[in-house]
Design an enzyme around this catalytic site. Structure first.
Site, PDB file in Angstrom:
ATOM      1  N   ALA A 110       0.851  -1.187   0.000  1.00 53.11           N
ATOM      2  CA  ALA A 110       0.000   0.000   0.000  1.00 53.11           C
ATOM      3  C   ALA A 110       0.892   1.244   0.000  1.00 53.11           C
ATOM      4  CB  ALA A 110      -0.937   0.013   1.196  1.00 53.11           C
ATOM      5  N   PHE A 111       0.294   2.390  -0.318  1.00 54.04           N
ATOM      6  CA  PHE A 111       1.100   3.604  -0.453  1.00 54.04           C
ATOM      7  C   PHE A 111       1.754   4.008   0.858  1.00 54.04           C
ATOM      8  CE2 PHE A 111      -2.634   5.755   1.234  1.00 54.04           C
ATOM      9  CZ  PHE A 111      -2.080   6.805   1.943  1.00 54.04           C
ATOM     10  N   LYS A 112       1.231   3.511   1.983  1.00 49.88           N
ATOM     11  CA  LYS A 112       1.803   3.855   3.282  1.00 49.88           C
ATOM     12  C   LYS A 112       3.296   3.521   3.355  1.00 49.88           C
ATOM     13  CE  LYS A 112      -2.295   4.737   5.432  1.00 49.88           C
ATOM     14  NZ  LYS A 112      -3.319   4.358   4.457  1.00 49.88           N
ATOM     15  N   ASP A 113       3.725   2.534   2.569  1.00 52.63           N
ATOM     16  CA  ASP A 113       5.144   2.165   2.591  1.00 52.63           C
ATOM     17  C   ASP A 113       6.048   3.326   2.176  1.00 52.63           C
ATOM     18  OD1 ASP A 113       4.894  -0.535   3.423  1.00 52.63           O
ATOM     19  OD2 ASP A 113       4.420  -1.169   1.378  1.00 52.63           O
ATOM     20  N   MET A 116       6.352   5.287   5.397  1.00 49.26           N
ATOM     21  CA  MET A 116       6.783   4.547   6.582  1.00 49.26           C
ATOM     22  C   MET A 116       8.200   4.017   6.434  1.00 49.26           C
ATOM     23  SD  MET A 116       5.053   4.450   9.258  1.00 49.26           S
ATOM     24  CE  MET A 116       3.296   4.248   9.114  1.00 49.26           C
TER      25      MET A 116
END
Ligand SMILES: *Cc1c(COP(=O)(O)O)cnc(C)c1O
Length: 462
Positions: A110-113, A116
């Site tokens: 997901a784009f959160k990577d 993060m």
């Protein structure tokens, strides 16, 4: 570069301090005191560069003297090394003048990577230098938690506790949080919904004795460093499509408003963004607000795009701060009203928001239909969050301006909905094909501040 709070009462901090602190002590969110501007020449010069070099040039003005150039370049290189795709954030074409920005090639799909993995490396470098350690506490509707656990697992200076709503995340999301065996990462399945999880995290930050005792740090989307990391792919994609010589619009599947707020920052930095379209599912508080109906909390309704099942959108406070001409007292007042249900946005602030943002909401049936038609007409299998965006982008689109819809997760992260819609079971990438066989480690916990704080105190390395 100094950082100031959206509520105007907390001390100004450096980039490093703002990153390690997360939420400001007055309850506000940190924003840069000034937004640096890139000239058209600076933007044009990004053409053809690697994602990493683009990231360096876009983010460099924000980090002040927290890191030297070489060190910052190494941090960026390590952050994106684990991505599957050489372009990191590739664009694919979906229809005439409509593009998908694939943000799901990182370790947890997901784009959160993007944010993060970078923040993991930034924390490690900063804490090592200080000889310090912190306890990271985060709330997740699914993707933030898995991204945080992957980014921080095995690091020495950090313990991570992630609260997720029990029974309300997908099995892939849950397993990505519960299968890492590293002793410094802890998945907590809380009774309640995502807003409850988020509220308990805020409570912990407002309990100063606990906060200082365990050296609490936050990596939820309120953390400025996360917003900053997400600014980069607006630049990389817009430049690929002709910026600074051409305007580009973006549609952003939205929950906590972090991703779309990064687009707002990109625009303030000089990127020629025409419209930023806020796409919500049936949990449509942002759409109602941008539609002029005020910002009033409803009940969160579980959907097939669970990472957007949110009523209180934390980062919207940052947008309000700018819409109210950086008036911290006014923002503070609104946030007080929100505690008892909601608030109306002033006419001037509505006008300011409408200069940049459009919005729409997508029903569950429309989401499923969009997954099906996008496979049929664009040959792309998309996740339900992305489908919410694609549906609204198709309606909001001005045919003369390229539209980029952010593909926020890999379809394999939400296989049930994708298969229901399309009849196609989306396979996991080979490197995680054994996810369903790995053993899980998780603590079920009550929606009770004292219980959660005790658990954390009992499980940090000292
Ligand atoms: C987190 C998330 C969103 C919402 O992003 P915000 O920054 O919270 O607005 C959308 N789609 C997916 C897949 C997500 O994980």
């Amino acid at each position: 570069m100094k950082y100031i709070s959206t509520r105007g009462q907390a001390p100004e901090l450096t980039f490093e301090e703002a990153m390690l602190t997360g939420l400001a002590r007055d309850g506000g969110l940190y924003v840069p005191a000034e937004i640096p501007v890139m000239s058209a020449d600076d933007i044009a010069a990004l053409g053809g560069l690697s994602y990493e070099e683009t990231a360096f040039r876009v983010m460099r003005p924000y980090i002040g003297d927290t890191f030297a150039d070489d060190e910052f370049r190494e941090i960026i290189a390590r952050a994106y090394d684990g991505f599957d795709h050489a372009a990191r954030a590739p664009l694919v074409q979906l229809a005439p003048n409509h593009f998908l920005l694939e943000l799901f090639h990182g370790p947890t799909l997901a784009f959160k990577d993007f944010a993060m993995q970078l923040i993991g490396q930034l924390f490690e470098a900063a804490l090592k230098r200080r000889g310090d350690r912190v306890t990271i506490v985060g709330a997740t509707s699914g993707d933030t938690g898995s991204a945080a656990i992957d980014a921080f697992r095995g690091l020495e200076a950090v313990d991570v506790f992630i609260l997720y709503p029990h029974g309300r995340v997908s099995e892939v999301q849950r397993r990505q949080m519960t299968t890492p065996q590293d002793s410094n990462v802890h998945a907590l399945a809380m009774d309640g919904d995502f807003d409850d999880c988020q509220a308990r995290v805020k409570d912990m930050f407002n309990d100063f004795e606990f906060r200082d005792g365990v050296k609490l740090a936050g990596v939820n989307s309120i953390n400025w460093a996360r917003v900053l990391a997400q600014v980069v792919y607006y630049f990389s994609s817009a430049v690929s499509l002709g910026a600074p010589y051409r305007k580009i619009s973006f549609t952003v599947p939205t929950g906590n408003f972090g991703d779309v707020f990064a687009g707002y920052i990109a625009k303030q930095m000089g990127l020629p963004i025409d419209r930023l379209v806020v796409a919500t599912n049936q949990n449509d508080i942002l759409h109602r607000c941008l539609n002029g109906e005020g910002y009033f909390k409803g009940q969160t309704i579980p959907s097939i795009s669970p990472s957007m099942d949110i009523q209180v959108s934390s980062n919207f406070e940052r947008a309000l701060f700018y819409a109210y001409d950086r008036d911290g007292a006014a923002v503070s007042q609104l946030m007080d009203e929100l505690k008892s249900g909601g608030f109306n946005v002033s006419q001037g602030a509505m006008q300011a928001l409408r200069e940049t943002f459009d919005s729409g909401c997508t029903s569950e049936a429309e989401t499923l239909a969009t997954i099906r038609t996008t496979l049929a007409t664009g040959a792309e299998l998309i996740c339900p969050h992305t489908a919410v965006g694609v549906h609204i982008a198709e309606q909001a689109r001005d045919a003369s301006v390229p539209m980029v819809t952010l593909a926020t997760a890999h379809p394999a992260k939400f296989p049930a909905a994708v298969e229901e819609a399309s009849g196609v079971h989306p396979p996991l990438p080979p490197r995680m094909s054994d996810l369903y066989e790995r053993s899980e480690r998780v603590t079920r916990i009550a929606n009770d501040l004292a219980v959660i704080e005790d658990h954390i105190k009992g499980h940090i390395a000292t």
